[in-house]
Design an enzyme around this catalytic site. Sequence first.
Site, PDB file in Angstrom:
ATOM      1  N   GLU A 258      -1.630  20.718  18.264  1.00 21.76           N
ATOM      2  CA  GLU A 258      -1.477  20.981  19.697  1.00 21.76           C
ATOM      3  C   GLU A 258      -2.784  20.512  20.311  1.00 21.76           C
ATOM      4  OE1 GLU A 258      -2.279  22.753  22.935  1.00 21.76           O
ATOM      5  OE2 GLU A 258      -2.210  24.611  21.782  1.00 21.76           O
ATOM      6  N   CYS A 297      -5.391  24.249  27.816  1.00 21.66           N
ATOM      7  CA  CYS A 297      -4.658  23.076  27.326  1.00 21.66           C
ATOM      8  C   CYS A 297      -3.481  22.768  28.249  1.00 21.66           C
ATOM      9  CB  CYS A 297      -4.195  23.294  25.903  1.00 21.66           C
ATOM     10  SG  CYS A 297      -3.413  24.870  25.627  1.00 21.66           S
TER      11      CYS A 297
HETATM   12  P1  NDP Z   1     -12.518  19.707  18.726  1.00 29.64           P
HETATM   13  O1  NDP Z   1     -11.320  18.920  18.467  1.00 29.64           O
HETATM   14  O2  NDP Z   1     -13.831  19.105  18.460  1.00 29.64           O
HETATM   15  O3  NDP Z   1     -12.488  21.071  17.893  1.00 29.64           O
HETATM   16  C1  NDP Z   1     -11.322  21.807  17.696  1.00 29.64           C
HETATM   17  C2  NDP Z   1     -11.466  22.569  16.399  1.00 29.64           C
HETATM   18  O4  NDP Z   1     -11.572  21.664  15.329  1.00 29.64           O
HETATM   19  C3  NDP Z   1     -12.686  23.445  16.335  1.00 29.64           C
HETATM   20  O5  NDP Z   1     -12.411  24.605  15.623  1.00 29.64           O
HETATM   21  C4  NDP Z   1     -13.656  22.569  15.563  1.00 29.64           C
HETATM   22  O6  NDP Z   1     -14.650  23.313  14.928  1.00 29.64           O
HETATM   23  C5  NDP Z   1     -12.718  21.967  14.565  1.00 29.64           C
HETATM   24  N1  NDP Z   1     -13.228  20.780  13.943  1.00 29.64           N
HETATM   25  C6  NDP Z   1     -13.876  19.753  14.502  1.00 29.64           C
HETATM   26  N2  NDP Z   1     -14.142  18.826  13.563  1.00 29.64           N
HETATM   27  C7  NDP Z   1     -13.667  19.292  12.390  1.00 29.64           C
HETATM   28  C8  NDP Z   1     -13.667  18.810  11.065  1.00 29.64           C
HETATM   29  N3  NDP Z   1     -14.195  17.645  10.746  1.00 29.64           N
HETATM   30  N4  NDP Z   1     -13.092  19.561  10.100  1.00 29.64           N
HETATM   31  C9  NDP Z   1     -12.551  20.733  10.395  1.00 29.64           C
HETATM   32  N5  NDP Z   1     -12.525  21.244  11.638  1.00 29.64           N
HETATM   33  C10 NDP Z   1     -13.079  20.535  12.621  1.00 29.64           C
HETATM   34  O7  NDP Z   1     -12.411  20.216  20.156  1.00 29.64           O
HETATM   35  P2  NDP Z   1     -13.488  21.020  20.992  1.00 29.64           P
HETATM   36  O8  NDP Z   1     -13.212  22.449  20.775  1.00 29.64           O
HETATM   37  O9  NDP Z   1     -14.879  20.573  20.772  1.00 29.64           O
HETATM   38  O10 NDP Z   1     -13.078  20.528  22.403  1.00 29.64           O
HETATM   39  C11 NDP Z   1     -13.213  19.175  22.699  1.00 29.64           C
HETATM   40  C12 NDP Z   1     -12.077  18.698  23.561  1.00 29.64           C
HETATM   41  O11 NDP Z   1     -10.823  19.072  22.977  1.00 29.64           O
HETATM   42  C13 NDP Z   1     -12.034  19.326  24.905  1.00 29.64           C
HETATM   43  O12 NDP Z   1     -12.908  18.702  25.759  1.00 29.64           O
HETATM   44  C14 NDP Z   1     -10.600  19.103  25.270  1.00 29.64           C
HETATM   45  O13 NDP Z   1     -10.416  17.804  25.737  1.00 29.64           O
HETATM   46  C15 NDP Z   1      -9.876  19.285  23.981  1.00 29.64           C
HETATM   47  N6  NDP Z   1      -9.335  20.607  23.823  1.00 29.64           N
HETATM   48  C16 NDP Z   1      -8.009  20.775  23.921  1.00 29.64           C
HETATM   49  C17 NDP Z   1      -7.461  21.997  23.778  1.00 29.64           C
HETATM   50  C18 NDP Z   1      -6.030  22.247  23.799  1.00 29.64           C
HETATM   51  O14 NDP Z   1      -5.630  23.396  23.659  1.00 29.64           O
HETATM   52  N7  NDP Z   1      -5.165  21.299  23.932  1.00 29.64           N
HETATM   53  C19 NDP Z   1      -8.292  23.186  23.598  1.00 29.64           C
HETATM   54  C20 NDP Z   1      -9.662  22.904  23.496  1.00 29.64           C
HETATM   55  C21 NDP Z   1     -10.141  21.657  23.586  1.00 29.64           C
HETATM   56  P3  NDP Z   1     -16.149  23.356  15.498  1.00 29.64           P
HETATM   57  O15 NDP Z   1     -16.080  24.054  16.794  1.00 29.64           O
HETATM   58  O16 NDP Z   1     -16.876  24.129  14.467  1.00 29.64           O
HETATM   59  O17 NDP Z   1     -16.595  21.953  15.622  1.00 29.64           O
END
Ligand code: NDP
Length: 676
Positions: A258, A297
Amino acid sequence: MSLLEISSFAAGQWVAPGAGARNIASAITGEVMATAGNDALDVQAMLDHARTAGGANLRRLTFHDRARMLKALAGHLNQHKQALYDLSFDTGATQSDHMIDIDGGIGTMFVFASKGRREMPDGHVYLDGEVEQLSRNGTFLGQHICTPLRGVAVHINAFNFPVWGMLEKLAPTLLAGVPAIVKPATNSCYVTELAVKLMLGSGILPEGALQLVSGGLGDMLDHLTMQDVVSFTGSANTALKLRANPVVLENSIRFVAEQDSLNASILGPDAAPGTPEFDLFVKEVSREMTTKAGQKCTAIRRIIAPQAQVDAVIEALSGRLAKTKIGDPRLETTRMGALVSNSQKRDVLEKAKVIGQEAERVFGNPDSFNVEGADAEKGAFVPPMLFHCADPDKASRVHDTEAFGPVSTIMGYRDLGHAIDLANRGQGSLVASVITHDPAVAREVAIGAGAYHGRLYFNNRDSMKESTGHGSPLPHMVHGGPGRAGGGEEMGGVRGVKHYMQRTAIQGSPDILSAIGEKWVPGGSEIKGPAHPFTRKFGELSIGETLHTAPRTVTLEDIETFAHFTGDTFYAHMDDEAAKRNPFFPGRVAHGYLLLSFAAGMFVQPDEGPVLANTGLDSLRFMKPISAGESIKVRLTVKKKTPRNEEYGEVRWHVNLTNQDDEIAAEYELLTMNAF
Ligand code: NDP
């Protein structure tokens, strides 16, 4: 201020931050307030613990046991939510944001608890759909079943909903009977950690059912097997990277994603200024832009309005946005808090610049805005920003750039077809809304845009008082969307539970199917009980226990009496000639409801006893008419039993009414409540 040490819960132990820990700053002050992560986390031990202890413990329970567990967990969190509120302010969220995250998460868990009890069996096998007839004589049948996966669900969550984001995945996972390892986004993991501590501290969960990774996940995905599931919420880039993991690909590991999407809201062509729909549209859009500072989101990124109304929408929306007080979320007057971090703030401002290449900023200036009770420079504050794109057909960035903050772009449409095209230019979204009072507009959008959006939300003057909001995913309804939105689906009631189970097609004889599904299948063996089934308590009745009644002849006098007593003098029962002209009847026939009433009279045991009430009748079919002079008899079989509370349970009886030649005249399922 002392740093909060945010721990992980791994294989039954709390593990404090260690080598590789990351600092977490307050969204309001920008100062480091916590640290989380430990490179030494033994991910293999965590997976083993979940699979052996957690999975086995959960699978021993029935769906109803697990539903009761969810209800108790939700109740426990509800009692302690103030502590979660207090901690959440530092993520930049206001009290009304907490209601969405914390109360919304708890509410979601309650809904799954209730659906688990009402819509799933008190057993270990979920029957998916009806029995399929695979043979002429009914000795070989088909039935789809779902059983829990034997692995672990790894939940990777986004920063914006540290509580709801966990609970909306955890509730269906646990209800399915699968243990979870939750990995919240590091930026807000201190709130998730507290919620996990509360749940584990309650003693409600069996060992191994829930573990937590605060900080990096390490190489956990490399150790997954085909019985595991990854459920991800976050950015499209991370989703792509994780789902491309060779182990995930090689083992066809389910990957539910998602991710960010360019959700749209359309103002209907009928909704001119002065209509309730116009005001409603402005209210919904401004709420979606500012709730959680636009870090939702489902937030509205593209505002699609009739060309002639664009100026009026900009004016009305700007007026509302101007009243949004930005500041320290702890202040009661604050309507919009901060973004989660300064790095998100930089990202949002950069994306706003990209959108600015194709659209003019008509409201909000990130270089000049008021912040109350906090330092605008140090905290991750941004103002709401409204852009106007004059040529949305030529533009592309406004359709593919998500600024994950209070940023939205308005664009005009020529006609409804054009509005639909623009909404679909997002290439897949979680939700699109349409504010219209015209059902024909709604239908055109549903047909033209349905394939591009996971949810379509229609609102107008009739529904606005009770509507739940464009941006609120509900546990009853599917949350997810195609393409850009990740291609996944979550929640949607029992549908969401099935993501953590395997569907298997079962083929076999009626007795085999009855035993597997704990539900009697027509054609299966009948059991003769020691006494009339209505004299037997819920616990005493066996699945398949059957009563055969003596026959009763239906007379013309019965038909006449029933017709005049009830007033149902429909010609097929009263006029032989007219009935003969009807292709369904040989002449005058008995009322179907007369046959049902006779059936009740034939199988009932009238004395006070364990049958407390007749609560309904399902799947009634009249298959062959009965004429005066013919006789009927009834077979009553215990099909399924579902406990409802400590005192009584629901018995579903299969009722089959046949004529003197053993041809089926009517068939239905009767529901009674029986005392334990
Ligand atoms: P990310 O995609 O960077 O992170 C989402 C999750 O993935 C976090 O728990 C993060 O952990 C984890 N993650 C990142 N890299 C890895 C990896 N290599 N292995 C395992 N887990 C990983 O999103 P962000 O939270 O930083 O948000 C960035 C952008 O995502 C926002 O600007 C927005 O555009 C979008 N977003 C969309 C959402 C939605 O519901 N559709 C919600 C939130 C964000 P960690 O925090 O430790 O890096």
